[in-house]
Design an enzyme around this catalytic site. Sequence first.
Site, PDB file in Angstrom:
ATOM      1  N   PHE A  50      -5.447  -0.262  -0.522  1.00  0.00           N
ATOM      2  CA  PHE A  50      -4.029  -0.637  -0.466  1.00  0.00           C
ATOM      3  C   PHE A  50      -3.916  -1.917   0.349  1.00  0.00           C
ATOM      4  O   PHE A  50      -4.467  -1.995   1.449  1.00  0.00           O
ATOM      5  CB  PHE A  50      -3.203   0.464   0.198  1.00  0.00           C
ATOM      6  CG  PHE A  50      -3.101   1.706  -0.636  1.00  0.00           C
ATOM      7  CD1 PHE A  50      -2.106   1.825  -1.599  1.00  0.00           C
ATOM      8  CD2 PHE A  50      -3.986   2.745  -0.474  1.00  0.00           C
ATOM      9  CE1 PHE A  50      -2.008   2.965  -2.378  1.00  0.00           C
ATOM     10  CE2 PHE A  50      -3.899   3.899  -1.249  1.00  0.00           C
ATOM     11  CZ  PHE A  50      -2.907   4.002  -2.200  1.00  0.00           C
ATOM     12  N   GLU A  51      -3.176  -2.896  -0.151  1.00  0.00           N
ATOM     13  CA  GLU A  51      -3.216  -4.207   0.499  1.00  0.00           C
ATOM     14  C   GLU A  51      -2.654  -4.198   1.924  1.00  0.00           C
ATOM     15  O   GLU A  51      -2.968  -5.065   2.710  1.00  0.00           O
ATOM     16  CB  GLU A  51      -2.512  -5.278  -0.344  1.00  0.00           C
ATOM     17  CG  GLU A  51      -1.002  -5.370  -0.208  1.00  0.00           C
ATOM     18  CD  GLU A  51      -0.276  -4.818  -1.412  1.00  0.00           C
ATOM     19  OE1 GLU A  51      -0.807  -3.879  -2.034  1.00  0.00           O
ATOM     20  OE2 GLU A  51       0.815  -5.302  -1.727  1.00  0.00           O
ATOM     21  N   ALA A  52      -1.844  -3.195   2.264  1.00  0.00           N
ATOM     22  CA  ALA A  52      -1.287  -3.163   3.616  1.00  0.00           C
ATOM     23  C   ALA A  52      -2.335  -2.799   4.663  1.00  0.00           C
ATOM     24  O   ALA A  52      -2.105  -2.968   5.854  1.00  0.00           O
ATOM     25  CB  ALA A  52      -0.123  -2.186   3.680  1.00  0.00           C
TER      26      ALA A  52
END
Lengths: 256, 351
Positions: A50-52
């Site tokens: 997940f990019e976060a």
Amino acid sequence: MADYNTMEQMIVTGSRELLPGVSVAVGTGAPCAAAMLAQKTHAPDLLIIFEAGGIDPQLPEMPISVGDSRTIWKASQATSMTDTMEAFCRGMVDYTFLGGAQIDMYGNLNSTRIGPDHQKPKVRFPGSGGANDFGSFCWNMMIMTPQDSQRFTEKCDFITTPGYLQGGNSRDESGLPKGTGPYRIITNMAVFDFEPESKRMRIISINPGYSEKDVQDNCGFELLKAKKIKDTHPPTQKELTVLREQVDPYRYVIGR
Amino acid sequence: MPRLREKTKKAEILSLEEAVKRYVKDGQVIAFSGFTGFNRNPVALTWEAIRQGRKDFHVLDRHGSCSSWLLNAVGAMKIYETDWMGWGEMAGKLDINLNKRYQRGEVILEDYSHGAIAMRFLAGAIGAPFIPYYAPLGSDLYDDKYDALGKAGLRDGKHPKISKKKYIQMDEPFWGDGQVMLLPAARPDIALIHVAQCGEKGTARWRGIGTIDKELVFACDKVIITCEEIVPESELRKEPNLNQIPYFTVDAIVECPYGGYPSAVPFYYDYDAPFMRGMDAASRNEDDMKKWVDEWIYGPATWNDLIVKVGAKRLLELKADSTTGYSTRILRGKKPAPRVTMPLSVARSGY
């Protein structure tokens, strides 16, 4: 009609593309459901990013947000967006799922606006988010979307995430990494890939209940056809059970 | 000329009111911590800034959040350099107020992508003027026709916080890699950051994901930290590897329990999705919006009063588990399932 809906068919088809040991970057919604389903069936070691900042979690339940703490359950790391972007930039992510308001025959995606005037669009969408980054760096970009002739359009009003641009070698020539690009388009009616030379969208399988004519009639451009068009495998009972009971018991996604 | 910040800072512990009064000014370029509307948004700080009448902000952030939503609910945002006009994913993707104001020409919207904005902050954090990045190649996001700040005449070099160009595409000069895009560094005036714990000197720690908050504190000129609890520095220094923000970047520290509500603070409380859906619903109608603003922004006398108004019942549901970091008591989604102590999927995951 069988006892599953088209969203379930799309998620199951998407999950089957994720083989054991590969890495996939997902957002929330159907892509996340497909990754979770793969992790809970044939690919328990699927690396989900997940990019976060959530890296390689075992998703316990559906995260609503990419920044949700459910994205770090049993994860390898809870890190930062700059760190996850390093993984993207260095080609360590095999697959991604994106969506868009418009898609053209070369797999270019628009998630920014509809209408000719950029400052006064007919409809404004949230914008790229991580889509442009994922689409540029992941080896195989997949798109999961319902299909109609507005969405599958001759020409995108705006290219948020480049696919094969104008086809042929144009993606390579733009400077984007060689060997990356759109890979599968999974719709409620069919599955497409891209013809290797022209980089045009091509039908490779058709979902149960739809005909070749349905697929072409609901597309705003001419589709190429694979030599042998297959029938998409319907979801198995096991896949449906896991999807309904473990992945999305509250029907956030499959209830849409 | 390299862009050095003033020498080592000494952080002060202030009240929420005082911190905003002293540091938050009209028209500042501002950046927020967290991820979308769900994780560690500096909501109390934004709320207080609005109550003190601060306005005309130029927000430079990857995406919408509860903070950007509040600014647009009262019309306090003027420029938005972002990449995602939503604020809360499944709780209502597009920020309705922002969209209305954008369509009316009240907000200038400059589009990038997540990675592009993260890279711009990384450049800002190391004091570099720009950063090369490959992802933008081929995207219409980088086309002079759609350069909103340029069209508005703001890239004339007279605005020290707005770069003279949105991007420059060039032939990569060192390795022969081909085309590359240069993106200007992010250099905001102020970062509003909400974390779990902060020491009295300013050393700060969160649990869970960090998004780009570490880069924010170096890229921005001033940094205000709100935290769930101020703890002795000596405690944080027992495990220095768990601290993310060094004290010398911090200007002001505010202890503000539930200062991220309705977003989540991992291991403290979960996000309040029903409340966020209420915010989204209110924004769909002018009268409802006005009522919401009066009730939730100007109604409570203090942030503590707002939290009291949310109520103990709701906060108990949101209370995070000490093992998962989120709440397994609250049930999410449009149709809540019957109350169970733990969702089935968690039970089966071997919890």
